[in-house]
Design an enzyme around this catalytic site. Sequence first.
Site, PDB file in Angstrom:
ATOM      1  N   ASN A  88       0.835  -1.194   0.000  1.00  0.00           N
ATOM      2  CA  ASN A  88       0.000   0.000   0.000  1.00  0.00           C
ATOM      3  C   ASN A  88       0.876   1.252   0.000  1.00  0.00           C
ATOM      4  O   ASN A  88       1.978   1.241   0.541  1.00  0.00           O
ATOM      5  CB  ASN A  88      -0.889   0.007   1.252  1.00  0.00           C
ATOM      6  CG  ASN A  88      -1.847  -1.173   1.258  1.00  0.00           C
ATOM      7  OD1 ASN A  88      -2.364  -1.570   0.224  1.00  0.00           O
ATOM      8  ND2 ASN A  88      -2.074  -1.746   2.430  1.00  0.00           N
ATOM      9  N   VAL A  97       1.702   2.380   8.062  1.00  0.00           N
ATOM     10  CA  VAL A  97       3.053   2.391   8.633  1.00  0.00           C
ATOM     11  C   VAL A  97       4.028   2.837   7.547  1.00  0.00           C
ATOM     12  O   VAL A  97       4.185   2.144   6.524  1.00  0.00           O
ATOM     13  CB  VAL A  97       3.457   0.996   9.171  1.00  0.00           C
ATOM     14  CG1 VAL A  97       4.866   1.047   9.754  1.00  0.00           C
ATOM     15  CG2 VAL A  97       2.460   0.502  10.214  1.00  0.00           C
ATOM     16  N   HIS A 101       6.319  -2.252   3.189  1.00  0.00           N
ATOM     17  CA  HIS A 101       6.128  -3.644   3.614  1.00  0.00           C
ATOM     18  C   HIS A 101       5.277  -4.342   2.575  1.00  0.00           C
ATOM     19  O   HIS A 101       4.313  -3.787   2.056  1.00  0.00           O
ATOM     20  CB  HIS A 101       5.475  -3.730   4.996  1.00  0.00           C
ATOM     21  CG  HIS A 101       4.339  -2.787   5.202  1.00  0.00           C
ATOM     22  ND1 HIS A 101       4.516  -1.445   5.448  1.00  0.00           N
ATOM     23  CD2 HIS A 101       3.001  -2.991   5.177  1.00  0.00           C
ATOM     24  CE1 HIS A 101       3.343  -0.868   5.574  1.00  0.00           C
ATOM     25  NE2 HIS A 101       2.406  -1.763   5.402  1.00  0.00           N
TER      26      HIS A 101
HETATM   27  P1  5GP Z   1      -0.489  -0.925   5.973  1.00  0.00           P
HETATM   28  O1  5GP Z   1      -1.888  -0.558   6.352  1.00  0.00           O
HETATM   29  O2  5GP Z   1       0.486   0.183   6.316  1.00  0.00           O
HETATM   30  O3  5GP Z   1      -0.347  -1.417   4.578  1.00  0.00           O
HETATM   31  O4  5GP Z   1      -0.113  -2.182   6.877  1.00  0.00           O
HETATM   32  C1  5GP Z   1       0.447  -2.087   8.145  1.00  0.00           C
HETATM   33  C2  5GP Z   1       0.264  -3.429   8.782  1.00  0.00           C
HETATM   34  O5  5GP Z   1       1.077  -3.500   9.922  1.00  0.00           O
HETATM   35  C3  5GP Z   1      -1.176  -3.694   9.247  1.00  0.00           C
HETATM   36  O6  5GP Z   1      -1.667  -4.846   8.595  1.00  0.00           O
HETATM   37  C4  5GP Z   1      -1.036  -3.871  10.745  1.00  0.00           C
HETATM   38  O7  5GP Z   1      -1.894  -4.852  11.269  1.00  0.00           O
HETATM   39  C5  5GP Z   1       0.422  -4.231  10.914  1.00  0.00           C
HETATM   40  N1  5GP Z   1       0.986  -3.798  12.167  1.00  0.00           N
HETATM   41  C6  5GP Z   1       0.909  -2.564  12.728  1.00  0.00           C
HETATM   42  N2  5GP Z   1       1.572  -2.520  13.893  1.00  0.00           N
HETATM   43  C7  5GP Z   1       2.087  -3.758  14.086  1.00  0.00           C
HETATM   44  C8  5GP Z   1       2.888  -4.331  15.125  1.00  0.00           C
HETATM   45  O8  5GP Z   1       3.253  -3.698  16.115  1.00  0.00           O
HETATM   46  N3  5GP Z   1       3.229  -5.640  14.987  1.00  0.00           N
HETATM   47  C9  5GP Z   1       2.863  -6.376  13.900  1.00  0.00           C
HETATM   48  N4  5GP Z   1       3.251  -7.638  13.861  1.00  0.00           N
HETATM   49  N5  5GP Z   1       2.117  -5.867  12.902  1.00  0.00           N
HETATM   50  C10 5GP Z   1       1.727  -4.566  12.992  1.00  0.00           C
END
Ligand code: 5GP
Length: 115
Positions: A88, A97, A101
């Site tokens: 994303n 974040v 990723h």
């Molecule tokens: P985005 O929305 O930025 O594409 O995805 C961020 C991902 O990071 C989300 O799916 C969320 O659940 C995961 N995430 C956020 N904080 C943490 C964390 O502290 N530990 C882990 N394992 N995953 C996290």
Amino acid sequence: MQEETIFDKIIRREIPAEIIYESDDVLGFKDINPQAPVHVLFIPKKRIPTVNDMRDEDAERVGKLFLAARDYARQVGVDEDGYRLVMNCNEHGQQTVPHIHLHFLAGRQMLWPPG
Ligand code: 5GP
């Protein structure tokens, strides 16, 4: 350069995560809020906030996220059934974040188009 994120803390083992893959450049760990039976994130250890911030010289580093995903798919036995890889970017992409990723989602039928 933007400030570091929770993912840097995971890389440094300052907060716990279920790590499933590690190499010199890449870390893979289970998503804390899984959206599929298998949901892991592959991140470069060097922080790149978004795809917009990628430099040409990051191509190999980011390519390694896909190679890690390929190997993990084989390892957990979903390579034949299939899986989804998602990265994303920013608000419309719902990136929360700012450390790129690669989401690896598997273990159920995915839908297309996404919501
Ligand atoms: P985005 O929305 O930025 O594409 O995805 C961020 C991902 O990071 C989300 O799916 C969320 O659940 C995961 N995430 C956020 N904080 C943490 C964390 O502290 N530990 C882990 N394992 N995953 C996290």
